[in-house]
Write an enzyme that holds these catalytic residues in place. Structure first.
Site, PDB file in Angstrom:
ATOM      1  N   HIS A  25      -4.647   4.526  -7.298  1.00 33.36           N
ATOM      2  CA  HIS A  25      -3.303   5.068  -7.509  1.00 33.36           C
ATOM      3  C   HIS A  25      -2.873   5.855  -6.294  1.00 33.36           C
ATOM      4  O   HIS A  25      -3.691   6.336  -5.506  1.00 33.36           O
ATOM      5  CB  HIS A  25      -3.251   5.950  -8.755  1.00 33.36           C
ATOM      6  CG  HIS A  25      -3.961   7.270  -8.618  1.00 33.36           C
ATOM      7  ND1 HIS A  25      -3.352   8.405  -8.147  1.00 33.36           N
ATOM      8  CD2 HIS A  25      -5.247   7.623  -8.870  1.00 33.36           C
ATOM      9  CE1 HIS A  25      -4.214   9.404  -8.132  1.00 33.36           C
ATOM     10  NE2 HIS A  25      -5.384   8.958  -8.555  1.00 33.36           N
ATOM     11  N   CYS A  26      -1.540   5.967  -6.125  1.00 29.08           N
ATOM     12  CA  CYS A  26      -0.972   6.813  -5.083  1.00 29.08           C
ATOM     13  C   CYS A  26      -0.297   7.983  -5.785  1.00 29.08           C
ATOM     14  O   CYS A  26      -0.641   8.307  -6.912  1.00 29.08           O
ATOM     15  CB  CYS A  26       0.007   6.026  -4.212  1.00 29.08           C
ATOM     16  SG  CYS A  26       1.418   5.359  -5.116  1.00 29.08           S
ATOM     17  N   ALA A  27       0.677   8.607  -5.147  1.00 32.46           N
ATOM     18  CA  ALA A  27       1.316   9.787  -5.737  1.00 32.46           C
ATOM     19  C   ALA A  27       2.119   9.463  -6.988  1.00 32.46           C
ATOM     20  O   ALA A  27       2.259  10.306  -7.873  1.00 32.46           O
ATOM     21  CB  ALA A  27       2.212  10.457  -4.708  1.00 32.46           C
TER      22      ALA A  27
END
Length: 466
Positions: A25-27
């Site tokens: 996942h990213c932000a």
């Protein structure tokens, strides 16, 4: 929101555990690599609590949750699927996500992703240098200090350092991406910026010395501030290093591999690849400059109108390399303001959707997603709002084209890359108040133009979601 419940339902709509290869996942987004991209039920996933949008890009199936929520969902998702947990041998069950994603990309998308991975880590250094140049310019223009002040000396050093050692920064980052020793990449960058070579960054009018080496006339010209030469050199270095490691015994690996890699690549760099890379880089810069100055408004219309479509393909990741080359060769980046107009236009179209839609969940997504576009983050509004109904995406393209044409006509430029929307004001400021004013006017044209175009095109909420 019940993160565990959402994660379980998400896995079910993805086609089950067996369809998930890897996850990260990213932000804002959960990024998944799936065995079969046709199995997920996108419409059902979009209806899950907390989901703000779904799209596929860069070899990944991506689900937008937003800041904060995505961390909680990923933790539950990892527990449910077993990804990220230790197996009986102590290793990770999860495969390398980046490699898994790359395998699902076409060759062109792989190149774009590779360039992005090389240049994105360098963005803070480029932005800091750009802001320092702006501060130095204001201190000089407004005569805040005397011309011979130590402030001028130090700020000049601080602001130009990143560009002088740019090949070293790129060499380190590129070597990591190509699977080579990053410190050897930095050494190659150091060779190409050695003090014994004429520095074109600060001595543009000087003529480099030449030496004859094995019958070849070699100019002692440095590569400070260049981009393409070091990329080519480090790529070749990675091939040499990997090839040597396959044949050199482990007992003497530390002695032989670095020595042979540096000496071979060093000669290749100075005799062949460096001059060739400079020629290619200058040709690219000249071509873009010619298009920009010749096509003018038309170039702004086309680039501003098409940029968001390019974002969907993921090819835009490669633009950082082009922008870095422009800054190194011309001292300005005239492409970034155009990209910024396209991003702001997506926000304007998203606001229009907020007023047009009757779907409460879409309304909840539209406002924060549109605001993030004004800060330069467009994925939530593109994939979570505008592409769902298509017409707003077209409206945003119209607004981006109008804004792009304006900033080109007004010669709006920056001295860095990596920031768009409101934050880009900081790297547009060094070129004076008129540059900032025209940039703000361009943003207004792009946002309002996209809003009006979307309003005129209307919204068909019964359109099948894509």
């Amino acid at each position: 929101m019940d993160a565990k419940k959402t994660a379980k339902e998400l896995i079910e709509h993805l086609g089950g555990n067996e369809n998930v290869i890897s996850a990260t996942h990213c932000a804002t987004r959960l990024r998944l690599v799936l065995k079969d991209d046709n199995k997920p039920n996108k419409q059902e996933i979009e209806e899950l609590e907390g989901v703000k949008g779904v799209f596929s890009a860069s070899g990944q199936f991506q689900v937008i949750f937003g800041t904060g929520l995505v961390n909680k969902v990923y933790a539950e998702f990892a527990n449910e699927t077993g990804l990220g947990t230790k197996d009986t041998d102590g290793g990770e069950k999860q495969v390398d996500h980046a490699e898994a994603a790359k395998k699902k990309m076409n060759p062109f998308a792989r190149i774009a992703r590779t360039l992005s991975n090389i240049f994105v880590p360098i963005i803070p250094a480029i932005v800091a240098s750009g802001l320092l140049m702006g501060l130095l310019g204001m201190m000089t223009a407004f005569e805040w200090v005397a011309p011979d002040s130590p402030w001028i000396l130090f700020l000049d050093m601080f602001s130009s350092a990143a560009f002088i050692i740019l090949p070293i920064l790129i060499g380190f980052s590129a070597a990591k991406e190509f699977g080579a020793n990053p410190y050897l990449g930095a050494v190659l960058g150091g060779i190409m910026t050695h003090p014994a070579l004429l520095n074109p960054w600060t001595l543009t009018d000087a003529v480099p010395e030449s030496i004859v080496f094995f019958g070849m006339n070699v100019e002692l010209l440095g590569y400070q501030g260049t981009v393409i030469p070091i990329l080519l050199v480090v790529y070749i270095m990675s091939k040499i290093e990997k090839g040597l490691r396959k044949i050199v015994p482990n007992a003497i690996d530390l002695l032989v591999v670095p020595f042979v890699t540096v000496i071979l690549t060093g000669f290749i760099a100075m005799l062949f690849i460096g001059p060739l890379g400079t020629w290619v880089g200058n040709g690219l810069t000249w071509s873009l400059d010619f298009i920009y100055n010749t096509a003018g408004l038309f170039a702004g219309l086309i680039f501003g109108g098409l940029y968001s479509t390019i974002v969907i393909t993921g090819v835009h990741h490669s633009f950082h390399a082009i922008e870095a080359a422009l800054i190194a060769d011309l001292g300005v980046n005239f492409l970034l303001p155009i990209w910024a107009m396209a991003n702001v236009a997506q926000g304007g179209a998203g606001f229009a959707v907020f007023f047009l839609t009757k779907n409460q969940k879409v309304k909840e997504i539209a406002i924060p997603a549109s605001f993030s576009a004004f800060l330069g983050i467009t994925e939530p509004v593109i994939f979570g709002v505008n592409l769902r109904f298509m017409r707003p995406f077209i409206g945003a393209a119209i607004g981006g084209a109008l804004g792009g044409a304006y900033v080109v006509a007004m010669n709006v430029v920056t001295n860095a890359y990596g920031l768009t929307g409101i934050p880009m004001i900081a790297i547009a400021a060094p070129f004076g108040s008129s540059n900032i004013i025209n940039y703000l006017i361009g943003m207004l044209i792009a946002a309002v133009g996209a809003f009006i175009a979307t309003w005129i095109l209307g919204l068909k909420e019964d359109t099948t979601k894509k």
